[in-house]
Design a protein around this motif. Sequence first.
Motif: not given
Length: 273
Positions: A224-239
């Motif tokens: 479904t990546f091709r259908d999505q408009i935006s993505f994100s990421y985060a680092k919470v503590k070590d995860e």
Amino acid sequence: IYNSGQNKNITLDDIFISVKTTKHYQYTRLPIILKTWFQLAKQQTWFFTDTENRQHQNQTNGHMVNTNCSASHQRKHLCCKMSVEYDHFLESGKKWFCHFDDDNYVNVPRLVSVLQKYNHQEDWYLGRTSIYEPVKLYKKPTNKLMFSFWFATGGAGFCISRSLALKMLPVASGGRFISICEGIRLPDDVSMGFIIEHLMKKNLTLVPEFHSHLEQMKLLAPETFRDQISFSYAKVKDEWNVLNVPGFDTRYDPTRFLSLHCFLFPQFKYCPR
Ligand code: UDP
Ligand code: MN
């Protein structure tokens, strides 16, 4: 021309893509954007920051805007940036204002194709909510509910049509956006929702293709990546909360944005073939 319900006339050039960034992230978050999706929207993307950086100014062909807002996470200073983004959009004459954070990956062709479904001459506020209930404001000291409204979470990105942006002009332009934020004491994206839903009486239209790191990125399926408009990421503590996408080693590509970019656009020169 809008009878088909599709406005094919919209092209990338009709969109003002603004990215909020800050001094603190200029060497961690900005380079990955410049290397990936920015390459597909160089003329249409502008970065709103709080510092000067000659190298980035060169790399973006002068598309770094120093807002002169303070480099801090305080509400007032984040609202200051949103206010400058909005004013620059008005100045640009473009048909759509799309805001993103610097931890977003924007799937540029998909952004264009989704906006083609809406008429920029009508009032549209497109985005994704981060909460399951509307924001409620209570009157002091009685605690009587005054009103409630929805807002599009800034960390997923949102778009506003020119028609709507022009209606907001008397209350939001020329720095008045900052006064509204200060008046209701809420963050920039919430204040945007307040202006549009409460003051303009226009509802947010849910577009689930926008994604922030409030969601679990690994739950998005690569098909479904091709259908999505935006993505994100985060680092919470070590995860890390990141996309599950095949590609580069996580040591080389911890955010997964390089891998995502090669997944979507394998023709890029640094993509494995
Ligand atoms: N940001 C900013 N000034 C700051 C901190 C953050 O302009 O002092 C911007 C940052 O570049 C990003 C957005 O605000 O575009 C959200 O920041 P972050 O991802 O750190 O926080 P979140 O709200 O997602 O937890
Ligand atoms: Mn973030």
